[in-house]
Design an enzyme around this catalytic site. Structure first.
Site: not given
Ligand code: 6PG
Length: 463
Positions: A183, A186-187, A190, A129
């Site tokens: 991860k 985590h997303n 996010e 990430s």
């Molecule tokens: C990270 C981000 C990265 C990416 C996402 C975006 O941790 O660096 O999460 O993995 O930007 O996959 O996800 P979406 O396209 O689903 O918003």
């Protein structure tokens, strides 16, 4: 004589891969890259002014790495990962070790671990990430596997990862696909925090009628205190960016349809399979989906009218964001605990919080107290039960309530803020109306119910 000169190979030199390769090089690793397009490989070599070797011949690339080899993939999740593995197989030798650093679904990682192990190779799924800047100057990395596997490549990852007081933001997240699971969550978190920020922005601008510089300044100020985090920081920057193609603010010109690659949805899907509520993440996924139906939204607006105005204090908005952030972390970490029990990951939540403290997208000043809470009590069932966390949440939840109430009255959608508040109110309800659900189920389906005052299973003739 072998002409293998490199200790580590990286396949997939898009923005992230290229940045990570340079980071590895800067930190004293002997690394080599592969890109299947010869012109792209040559371009990356040229950009590095002779520092990087990039092959476009897969066999030559594999053979340039010392045995047993360690090769990391940073390619688009899904079929591309299987294709690259298939292409490499003829050149791999026993004990070679592949690390998938993309956003692969943890079930694909389970399958690939099985497949590669059967063939005599090692395979590890690792979440990475931090975007391009993170990859270049210090990402957060979430590998899964055995301690022996980690030892093979840990030094390389520790050399490039973000650091907090010298502690690298990389550690083993648990067995098997634990790295990709962590991860994924985590997303999911996010998604929740990003949507909460967007909702507060909407309340501020559409509801309270504040202009863009006011909103940008507020986010900037918030980033100096308890909300200090990567996502609040970039929001302040995003909001003050002027449009270069026309007058006005760039963010006002961006189409209001949010895209998604799927990790947030996977988080919600698996939380449902585990029976763990993560309503902030579910609501964030739905909010992105709703944003996609622009023509439908416009037709409905013509029928029902749009939102009204409202008055809220900046402090309440701050508190609403803080409470939602705290609740989102709590939901996600509870999900990881449940997944660890179900899938045998043996994940340690203190370690998870440790690697999220810097480098990753959800990094914030709140991660260190979260780490400390799990250090104090590794069996903590929910962060909401930690004394310090509870004190902080009690201090900001009224603000969340005020914002949700005002926004709902004005008709401004705040799906993540309101789902987070409902989660909080649900958790603090020692008694919920689930007794009524049980009675209804027993009425129409004879599903039986349990009593509070007697052991056993009961069925009643209701009518
Ligand atoms: C990270 C981000 C990265 C990416 C996402 C975006 O941790 O660096 O999460 O993995 O930007 O996959 O996800 P979406 O396209 O689903 O918003």
């Amino acid at each position: 004589m072998s002409d293998a000169n490199y200790d580590f190979g990286l396949i997939g030199l898009g923005t992230m891969g290229h940045a990570l390769l340079l980071n590895m090089l800067d930190n004293g690793n002997t690394v080599v890259g592969y890109n299947r397009t010869p012109s792209k490989a040559a371009e990356i070599e040229a950009l590095s002014e002779g520092r990087l070797k990039v092959y476009s011949d897969l066999e030559a690339f594999v053979k340039s790495i010392r045995k047993p080899r360690a090769i990391m993939l940073l390619v688009t999740a899904g079929k591309a990962v299987d294709d690259v593995i298939a292409g490499m197989l003829p050149y791999l030798e026993p004990d070679d070790f592949i690390i998938d650093g993309g956003n692969s679904h943890f079930r694909d990682t389970d399958r690939r671990i099985g497949y590669m192990t059967e063939k005599g190779f090692g395979f590890m799924g690792m979440g990475v990430s931090g975007g391009e800047d993170g990859a270049r100057f210090g990402p957060s990395m979430m590998p899964g596997g055995t301690p022996a596997q980690y030892d093979r490549v840990g030094k390389v990852f520790e050399s490039v990862a973000a650091k907090v007081d010298g502690v690298p933001c990389v550690a083993l997240m648990g067995n098997g696909s634990a790295g990709h699971y962590v991860k994924m969550v985590h997303n999911g978190i996010e998604y929740g925090i990003m949507q909460a920020i967007a909702e507060v922005y909407d309340v501020l601008r559409r509801g309270a009628g504040k202009d863009m510089p006011y909103a940008a300044n507020l986010f900037h100020t918030w980033n100096q205190g308890e909300l200090a985090s990567f996502l609040i920081e970039i929001t302040a920057t995003v909001l003050k960016k002027e449009d270069e193609l026309a007058d006005g603010w760039l963010v006002d010109k961006i189409s209001d349809k949010a895209r998604a690659k799927g990790t947030g949805k996977w988080t919600s899907q698996d939380a449902m399979d585990l029976g763990i509520p993560v309503p902030a993440i579910d609501a964030a996924v739905s909010a992105r989906e709703l944003s996609e139906s622009k023509p439908l939204r416009q037709q409905a607006e013509a029928i029902y009218g749009s939102a009204g105005t409202l008055g809220v204090s900046d402090q309440d908005l701050h508190d609403a964001l803080l409470a939602t952030m705290l609740l989102s972390y709590a939901m996600g970490l509870t999900q990881i605990r449940a997944a660890s029990a179900e899938y045998g990951y043996e994940s340690n939540l203190e370690t998870v919080a440790t690697v999220w403290r810097a480098g990753c997208i959800i990094r914030s000043v709140q991660l260190e107290p979260i780490r400390a809470a799990f250090a104090k009590n590794p069996d903590l069932a929910s962060l909401l039960l930690d004394d310090a966390y509870a004190a902080k949440l009690k201090g900001c939840v009224d603000g969340l309530r005020n914002v949700v109430a005002s926004a709902q009255k004005a008709g401004i959608p705040v799906p993540v803020l309101s789902a987070s508040l409902a989660y909080f109110d649900g958790i603090r309800s020692g008694r919920l109306p689930a007794n009524v659900i049980q009675a209804q189920r027993d009425y129409f389906g004879a599903h039986t119910y349990e009593r509070l005052d007697q052991e056993g299973s009961f069925h009643s003739k209701w009518a």
